[in-house]
Design a protein around this motif. Sequence first.
Motif, mmCIF file in Angstrom:
data_model
loop_
_atom_site.group_PDB
_atom_site.id
_atom_site.type_symbol
_atom_site.label_atom_id
_atom_site.label_comp_id
_atom_site.label_asym_id
_atom_site.label_seq_id
_atom_site.Cartn_x
_atom_site.Cartn_y
_atom_site.Cartn_z
ATOM 1 N N ARG A 108 0.834 -1.219 0.000
ATOM 2 C CA ARG A 108 0.000 0.000 0.000
ATOM 3 C C ARG A 108 0.864 1.263 0.000
ATOM 4 N NH1 ARG A 108 -5.069 -0.014 1.483
ATOM 5 N NH2 ARG A 108 -4.812 -1.880 2.747
ATOM 6 N N ALA A 109 1.988 1.184 0.695
ATOM 7 C CA ALA A 109 2.850 2.364 0.805
ATOM 8 C C ALA A 109 3.695 2.578 -0.451
ATOM 9 C CB ALA A 109 3.762 2.216 2.022
ATOM 10 N N ARG A 110 3.636 1.639 -1.368
ATOM 11 C CA ARG A 110 4.423 1.749 -2.602
ATOM 12 C C ARG A 110 3.490 2.164 -3.737
ATOM 13 N NH1 ARG A 110 8.675 -2.192 -1.756
ATOM 14 N NH2 ARG A 110 9.527 -1.648 0.271
ATOM 15 N N PRO A 111 3.848 3.209 -4.457
ATOM 16 C CA PRO A 111 2.934 3.756 -5.468
ATOM 17 C C PRO A 111 2.915 2.933 -6.764
ATOM 18 C CG PRO A 111 4.923 5.073 -5.308
ATOM 19 C CD PRO A 111 5.092 3.963 -4.329
ATOM 20 N N LEU A 112 2.141 1.856 -6.793
ATOM 21 C CA LEU A 112 2.078 1.031 -7.996
ATOM 22 C C LEU A 112 0.927 1.467 -8.894
ATOM 23 C CD1 LEU A 112 2.717 -2.459 -6.378
ATOM 24 C CD2 LEU A 112 4.310 -1.076 -7.733
ATOM 25 N N ARG A 113 1.088 1.209 -10.180
ATOM 26 C CA ARG A 113 0.026 1.529 -11.150
ATOM 27 C C ARG A 113 -0.264 0.324 -12.016
ATOM 28 N NH1 ARG A 113 0.794 7.632 -12.592
ATOM 29 N NH2 ARG A 113 1.804 8.274 -10.663
ATOM 30 N N PHE A 114 -1.322 0.419 -12.790
ATOM 31 C CA PHE A 114 -1.742 -0.745 -13.583
ATOM 32 C C PHE A 114 -2.342 -0.295 -14.909
ATOM 33 C CE2 PHE A 114 -5.057 -3.875 -14.756
ATOM 34 C CZ PHE A 114 -4.300 -5.040 -14.786
ATOM 35 N N PHE A 115 -1.847 -0.873 -16.011
ATOM 36 C CA PHE A 115 -2.473 -0.696 -17.323
ATOM 37 C C PHE A 115 -3.125 -2.012 -17.724
ATOM 38 C CE2 PHE A 115 0.553 2.837 -18.704
ATOM 39 C CZ PHE A 115 -0.454 3.767 -18.882
ATOM 40 N N ALA A 116 -4.379 -1.977 -18.164
ATOM 41 C CA ALA A 116 -5.057 -3.193 -18.643
ATOM 42 C C ALA A 116 -4.852 -3.305 -20.150
ATOM 43 C CB ALA A 116 -6.539 -3.105 -18.318
ATOM 44 N N TYR A 117 -4.536 -4.516 -20.645
ATOM 45 C CA TYR A 117 -4.371 -4.671 -22.091
ATOM 46 C C TYR A 117 -4.847 -6.021 -22.623
ATOM 47 C CZ TYR A 117 -0.036 -6.822 -20.365
ATOM 48 O OH TYR A 117 0.869 -7.588 -19.683
ATOM 49 N N ALA A 118 -5.304 -6.910 -21.747
ATOM 50 C CA ALA A 118 -5.704 -8.237 -22.241
ATOM 51 C C ALA A 118 -6.714 -8.839 -21.271
ATOM 52 C CB ALA A 118 -4.482 -9.135 -22.371
ATOM 53 N N TRP A 119 -7.145 -10.058 -21.564
ATOM 54 C CA TRP A 119 -8.139 -10.694 -20.708
ATOM 55 C C TRP A 119 -7.922 -12.200 -20.722
ATOM 56 C CZ3 TRP A 119 -8.678 -7.972 -25.105
ATOM 57 C CH2 TRP A 119 -8.971 -8.695 -26.249
ATOM 58 N N GLY A 120 -8.472 -12.860 -19.677
ATOM 59 C CA GLY A 120 -8.415 -14.321 -19.616
ATOM 60 C C GLY A 120 -9.829 -14.865 -19.739
ATOM 61 N N ALA A 121 -10.303 -15.580 -18.696
ATOM 62 C CA ALA A 121 -11.644 -16.160 -18.766
ATOM 63 C C ALA A 121 -12.699 -15.050 -18.861
ATOM 64 C CB ALA A 121 -11.885 -17.005 -17.516
ATOM 65 N N LEU A 122 -13.750 -15.314 -19.649
ATOM 66 C CA LEU A 122 -14.829 -14.348 -19.855
ATOM 67 C C LEU A 122 -16.145 -15.111 -19.954
ATOM 68 C CD1 LEU A 122 -13.611 -12.219 -22.904
ATOM 69 C CD2 LEU A 122 -13.811 -11.432 -20.555
ATOM 70 N N SER A 123 -17.220 -14.577 -19.364
ATOM 71 C CA SER A 123 -18.514 -15.241 -19.554
ATOM 72 C C SER A 123 -19.204 -14.737 -20.817
ATOM 73 C CB SER A 123 -19.399 -15.023 -18.333
ATOM 74 O OG SER A 123 -19.516 -13.639 -18.081
ATOM 75 N N GLU A 124 -18.780 -13.594 -21.312
ATOM 76 C CA GLU A 124 -19.294 -13.114 -22.600
ATOM 77 C C GLU A 124 -18.218 -12.250 -23.238
ATOM 78 O OE1 GLU A 124 -22.004 -9.372 -21.850
ATOM 79 O OE2 GLU A 124 -22.259 -10.819 -20.206
ATOM 80 N N SER A 125 -18.259 -12.135 -24.554
ATOM 81 C CA SER A 125 -17.139 -11.448 -25.194
ATOM 82 C C SER A 125 -17.194 -9.948 -24.914
ATOM 83 C CB SER A 125 -17.121 -11.736 -26.694
ATOM 84 O OG SER A 125 -17.919 -10.802 -27.353
ATOM 85 N N LEU A 126 -16.038 -9.309 -24.938
ATOM 86 C CA LEU A 126 -15.958 -7.878 -24.639
ATOM 87 C C LEU A 126 -16.245 -7.044 -25.873
ATOM 88 C CD1 LEU A 126 -12.706 -7.775 -22.458
ATOM 89 C CD2 LEU A 126 -15.054 -7.414 -21.663
ATOM 90 N N ALA A 127 -15.876 -7.573 -27.040
ATOM 91 C CA ALA A 127 -16.014 -6.828 -28.292
ATOM 92 C C ALA A 127 -15.651 -7.768 -29.431
ATOM 93 C CB ALA A 127 -15.072 -5.623 -28.278
#
Length: 705
Positions: free
Chosen positions: A227-246
């Motif tokens: 928590r004390a470390r300033p981490l960030r996150f970029f989303a670029y992919a996916w794994g399991a899905l119950s329905e398609s994203l696009a």
Amino acid sequence: MTAEIATTDLTPDEARAELARLAQALAEANAAYHTDDAPEMSDADYDTLKRRNAAIEARFPELKRSDSPSDQVGAAPADGFSKVTHAVAMLSLANAFDDSDVTEFDARIRKYLGVPLDAPLDYTAEPKIDGLSLSLRYEAGHLVQAATRGDGSVGENVTANARTIEDIPHILDDAPEILEVRGEVYMSHADFEALNLRQTESGQKPFANPRNAAAGSLRQLDADITRARPLRFFAYAWGALSESLADTQFGAIERLKALEFQTNPLTALCDGPDALVAHYREIEQQRADLGYDIDGVVYKVNDLSLQKRLGFRSTTPRWAIAHKFPAELAWTRLEAIDIQVGRTGALSPVARLTPVTVGGVVVSNATLHNEDYIAGRDNKGEEIRGGKDVRVGDWVQVYRAGDVIPKVADVDLSRRPDDAVPFEMPDRCPECGSAAVREPGDAVRRCTGGLICPAQAVEKMKHFVGRSAFDIDGLGSKQVEQFYADGWIKEPADIFELRARYGHGMQQLKNREGWGEKSATNLFDAIDARREIGLGRVIFALGIRHVGEAAANLLANHYGTWDQFDQAMRTARDGNDAWQDLVGIDGVGAVMAQSLVTTFGQDAETASIERLVAQLDIQAAARPDTDGSPVAGKVVVFTGTLEKMTRAEAKARAEALGAKVSGSVSAKTDLLVAGPGAGSKAKKAADLGIETLDEDGWLDLIGAT
Ligand code: 9MJ
């Protein structure tokens, strides 16, 4: 570390603070060792810290920490995280290094799909973030699990830590019932500088680069530290899905953005290799100003239905590639050339360098590949570096590309000392004294000592316990070396006898220096837990020359069980059916096949393998999900011209349905798929009474029409 005070002079507060620092420093050294395969701390320094820790604990037993490094055997990755099996494997990417690799990537895809060069084919291009990948699982819009990539199929459960990262939403509006979002955890340059300042001010070791800082911060057992470390996150992919994203990659990224994930603003849609390379150059221009590290640009086929058709090659998708930025370079002095003997007996020259920083990491060793490389020739005998050889005392240019071992690129003849002499490769193994021989066609000289060579035996066992092989918690390279030196283990099978031999009686593991009751029991348990193991890991663990992780998995999938694999390796020879079957596996060439057959033809090797197998419960290869597949387990041969798809796609689809695709018709063939122009194979199949279908019949059979 600060100047050392004798343990008897430490106050309890000083001791407590130092134990905390040591726990952190040793945990970070373990993380660096594991995540980078490039330890930042020398073994000697590591041991000094561990001894200091043990000495303070002996003086202040009541201050011993629950995460004490003394209880952690070896460099196991972050002991304490539970394991997560990814529902959909987390892949890595194949690399492109220059523009022609990008053109070839496009051409390969077109060829596979049968898309002509002049037809449009779109790709996305996005910066390749240099952090560590993370998979976030949401159920009914709630974050329920976060896991690191690990080896791609099993990662570590870091849910508590991921929840502390601001860029990671805990709740999603309007999301699919099941959604696994994948992306990269990273640290910005500004946050990295500030963190390192805090580290040094509080007497702790600074991180070598933002990637290490991000990895070390995410893999903290205490989520409050994360928590004390300033981490960030970029989303670029996916794994399991119950329905398609696009329907498209670009659309899916937009959907992730709409779900309030951070997505990279430099993601672009490109209509072919020229546009991809143009976008690469643009990103390269902006690289220094982005404020975070990237190490290349990732290209992905935009149309998701095409991605599905393209599928995967063992560990990398066919539909994506990472176009890497050129490696970073630095000049330094070559102090010595040492020879290391590898598990296949190869004598490898290693450059010992005056330490130099290359791209933020201190480099003191680099590979020199082999004697030709040192002499200024490539493996075809052609000149490299303008034919300049490398000598001890020279100034050399070293480079690092990604995480690989640093290499020596060039030499500065103007600074060569007068007394420098050309390097000569020894003709005896420096470890066992056996003759070291270079066979025609082999780039390296090899020790002929086989299993009697201690270096080969130890390296084989280090490989055996490696991350992609048996991956036994608490049994790393160091422990293997120590146990081997003391005669406790001579071959892999002995590892599984450790509890029986050293769990009780005169000599016991728990009495060894650095071990105790708990760590010994943990190790025995970790070893027992690995008796049940997948076939692919076993084949890879044997360390057979030319058989890498991907090839081991291909072999496992092809043969299914250990008995079938073993039987085939012992019978394959001289072009017989078993040999044809082996070389018919896509990805297995004659060189690898010969290496396998040679290994299984050596009595000492097979006896050692038999002793190992007797200790194990080898699981049949997990077949692709082939429930209801009409061709699961069938041997299929394609011949003639296919019109609806390329041969490569037909083969990949058949294999995905659990079929074995072979290149030749034999009595074992179950089905021949014959397009127009089929010749001798169709005749042979007819003679043998083998079922033959045309392409449409085949597509009907597999339900693809
Ligand atoms: C990174 N590291 O930025 C992928 N990656 O896609 C991007 N990694 C990836 N994509 C599939 N942008 C496997 C890995």
